[in-house]
Scaffold this motif. Structure first.
Motif, mmCIF file in Angstrom:
data_model
loop_
_atom_site.group_PDB
_atom_site.id
_atom_site.type_symbol
_atom_site.label_atom_id
_atom_site.label_comp_id
_atom_site.label_asym_id
_atom_site.label_seq_id
_atom_site.Cartn_x
_atom_site.Cartn_y
_atom_site.Cartn_z
ATOM 1 N N ILE A 186 36.457 54.331 43.245
ATOM 2 C CA ILE A 186 36.067 55.627 43.827
ATOM 3 C C ILE A 186 34.646 55.986 43.443
ATOM 4 N N ILE A 187 33.829 56.285 44.432
ATOM 5 C CA ILE A 187 32.588 56.996 44.137
ATOM 6 C C ILE A 187 32.929 58.461 44.335
ATOM 7 N N ALA A 188 32.796 59.225 43.267
ATOM 8 C CA ALA A 188 33.315 60.592 43.289
ATOM 9 C C ALA A 188 32.555 61.483 44.279
ATOM 10 N N PHE A 189 33.315 62.390 44.935
ATOM 11 C CA PHE A 189 32.665 63.512 45.629
ATOM 12 C C PHE A 189 32.185 64.479 44.548
ATOM 13 N N VAL A 190 33.075 64.682 43.594
ATOM 14 C CA VAL A 190 32.791 65.530 42.437
ATOM 15 C C VAL A 190 33.578 64.949 41.273
ATOM 16 N N ASN A 191 33.022 64.939 40.100
ATOM 17 C CA ASN A 191 33.838 64.710 38.918
ATOM 18 C C ASN A 191 33.556 65.821 37.920
ATOM 19 N N SER A 254 25.690 68.874 50.749
ATOM 20 C CA SER A 254 26.398 68.004 51.698
ATOM 21 C C SER A 254 25.712 66.647 51.660
ATOM 22 N N ASP A 255 26.471 65.589 51.909
ATOM 23 C CA ASP A 255 25.844 64.281 52.122
ATOM 24 C C ASP A 255 26.696 63.523 53.126
ATOM 25 N N PHE A 256 26.408 62.233 53.322
ATOM 26 C CA PHE A 256 27.143 61.508 54.353
ATOM 27 C C PHE A 256 28.623 61.365 54.011
ATOM 28 N N ARG A 257 28.980 61.610 52.714
ATOM 29 C CA ARG A 257 30.392 61.456 52.355
ATOM 30 C C ARG A 257 31.198 62.706 52.663
ATOM 31 N N VAL A 258 30.601 63.878 52.388
ATOM 32 C CA VAL A 258 31.405 65.096 52.402
ATOM 33 C C VAL A 258 30.510 66.332 52.556
ATOM 34 N N SER A 259 31.111 67.389 53.139
ATOM 35 C CA SER A 259 30.321 68.614 53.332
ATOM 36 C C SER A 259 30.276 69.431 52.042
ATOM 37 N N GLU A 260 29.307 70.330 52.002
ATOM 38 C CA GLU A 260 29.155 71.202 50.834
ATOM 39 C C GLU A 260 30.434 72.039 50.621
ATOM 40 N N GLU A 261 31.002 72.544 51.738
ATOM 41 C CA GLU A 261 32.176 73.425 51.637
ATOM 42 C C GLU A 261 33.349 72.672 51.010
ATOM 43 N N TYR A 262 33.567 71.453 51.504
ATOM 44 C CA TYR A 262 34.704 70.678 50.995
ATOM 45 C C TYR A 262 34.477 70.326 49.525
ATOM 46 N N ARG A 263 33.225 69.942 49.219
ATOM 47 C CA ARG A 263 32.906 69.566 47.832
ATOM 48 C C ARG A 263 33.148 70.760 46.894
ATOM 49 N N THR A 264 32.808 71.960 47.354
ATOM 50 C CA THR A 264 33.017 73.154 46.532
ATOM 51 C C THR A 264 34.508 73.394 46.292
ATOM 52 N N GLU A 265 35.315 73.256 47.372
ATOM 53 C CA GLU A 265 36.772 73.416 47.228
ATOM 54 C C GLU A 265 37.317 72.429 46.195
ATOM 55 N N VAL A 266 36.868 71.170 46.316
ATOM 56 C CA VAL A 266 37.367 70.121 45.414
ATOM 57 C C VAL A 266 36.941 70.426 43.981
#
Ligand SMILES: Cc1cc2nc3c(=O)[nH]c(=O)nc-3n(C[C@H](O)[C@H](O)[C@H](O)COP(=O)(O)OP(=O)(O)OC[C@H]3O[C@@H](n4cnc5c(N)ncnc54)[C@H](O)[C@@H]3O)c2cc1C
Length: 289
Positions: A186-191, A254-266
């Motif tokens: 896994i390359i993390a969206f967030v860790n 945001s980047d090509f993997r995931v949006s800012e909104e989703y990353r914040t939720e995660v």
């Protein structure tokens, strides 16, 4: 490739050949970067013969991890007992079996990439790194060591020899999690990692929160959220308030993997999860989430 036979030879070599020289430990990051032409070394200096830097030790309440210790060595060490479950949490989501057998702790710290998994844990443990050159040693907080994406305080004639942090006492607990596209490699969206210390009345005596893949592309502490939690009595409400503060504090991208909104939720979800795990480890109950 230069393969030093001992530390004095290595340090002498680094001091007299500083341009175009790159260090390599087990190469899981470096080889990738060379293949992608992100670095173009004139000489690679192989550190793997320096087995004296492959250890986990405890002395006078300080845990010391040598730079050439692999993630597998770390979690196999008897010193890394149940209080340090956080490192097993890292290992479970770190690459795959072949990667955890190769990836070194020093390599992870020096890669200074926004997706490195040990960094948030070392940040919340308030860890330091020890650097050595032929002219002597210096020690600094891991937090200060990483200057930006792929840049550190390391001078061309220095190596990292170890990282160290104070032992976690019975009143403290630490947890890590990450979320990415899949469950392995896994390359993390967030860790994120949390260190929590509770007083007897369940008030937060100390809390440190760190996230990676946030703005600035380096791991950082969520100090506003830490201040919100410190001194508060833990409850569902205080945790929800802290998650709200974190949401406001985070400046995710945001980047090509995931949006800012989703990353914040995660990020908010894994913060709550890691904090809850810390609480569960300290008071033995499934609380709050
Ligand atoms: C398939 C795959 C999956 C991966 N998954 C993860 C993952 O889940 N989580 C994660 O965090 N990382 C992951 N990585 C990245 C990598 O495995 C880690 O960063 C690893 O810890 C690097 O260690 P290494 O010994 O291979 O370092 P190397 O690649 O040898 O070196 C990395 C960098 O550190 C420098 N360096 C190494 N040791 C020292 C030292 N002692 N002193 C000074 N500089 C030094 C090198 O010069 C280089 O710049 C993955 C890599 C691959 C290929």
């Amino acid at each position: 490739m230069y393969v030093p036979e001992n530390l004095p030879d290595l340090l002498q070599y680094l001091d007299s050949h500083q341009i175009g020289v790159h260090l390599i430990a087990n190469g899981t990051d470096m080889i990738n970067r060379i293949q992608r032409r992100q670095v173009n070394p004139k000489v690679l200096v192989d550190l793997t013969g320096l087995s004296e830097f492959r250890y986990v030790r405890k002395d006078a309440g300080v845990i010391r991890i040598g730079a050439l210790t692999t993630i597998s060595d770390l979690i196999a060490s008897s010193i890394i007992d149940s209080r340090y479950e956080v490192f097993r949490e890292v290992a479970r989501k770190f690459g795959g079996p072949s990667i955890i057998n190769m990836a070194t702790v020093g390599g992870n710290i020096c890669s200074a990439s926004s997706s490195e998994d040990l960094m948030p844990v070392l940040l919340v443990l308030d860890a330091e790194v020890r650097l050595r050159s032929i002219h002597g040693e210096r020690t600094m907080k891991v937090e200060d060591f990483v200057k930006g994406k792929r840049t550190t305080q390391l001078k061309p004639n220095e190596i990292v020899v170890e990282t160290m942090f104070r032992e976690i006492g019975p009143e403290g607990s630490c947890s890590f999690d990450k979320v990415g596209m899949r469950n392995s490699l896994i390359i993390a969206f967030v860790n994120s990692a949390v260190y929590l210390q509770l007083a007897r009345d369940m008030r937060v005596a100390e809390v440190r929160i760190a996230l990676n893949r946030v703005s600035g592309k380096i791991p950082q502490r969520a100090q506003m959220t830490e201040r919100k939690l410190k001194g508060s009595k833990l409850s569902k409400q205080s945790l929800a308030d802290a998650a709200l503060t974190l949401r406001n504090e985070l400046r995710l991208t945001s980047d090509f993997r995931v949006s800012e909104e989703y990353r914040t939720e995660v990020a908010c979800a894994i913060f709550k999860r890691t904090l809850s795990r810390c609480i569960q480890r300290l008071v033995g109950e499934q609380v709050l989430v």
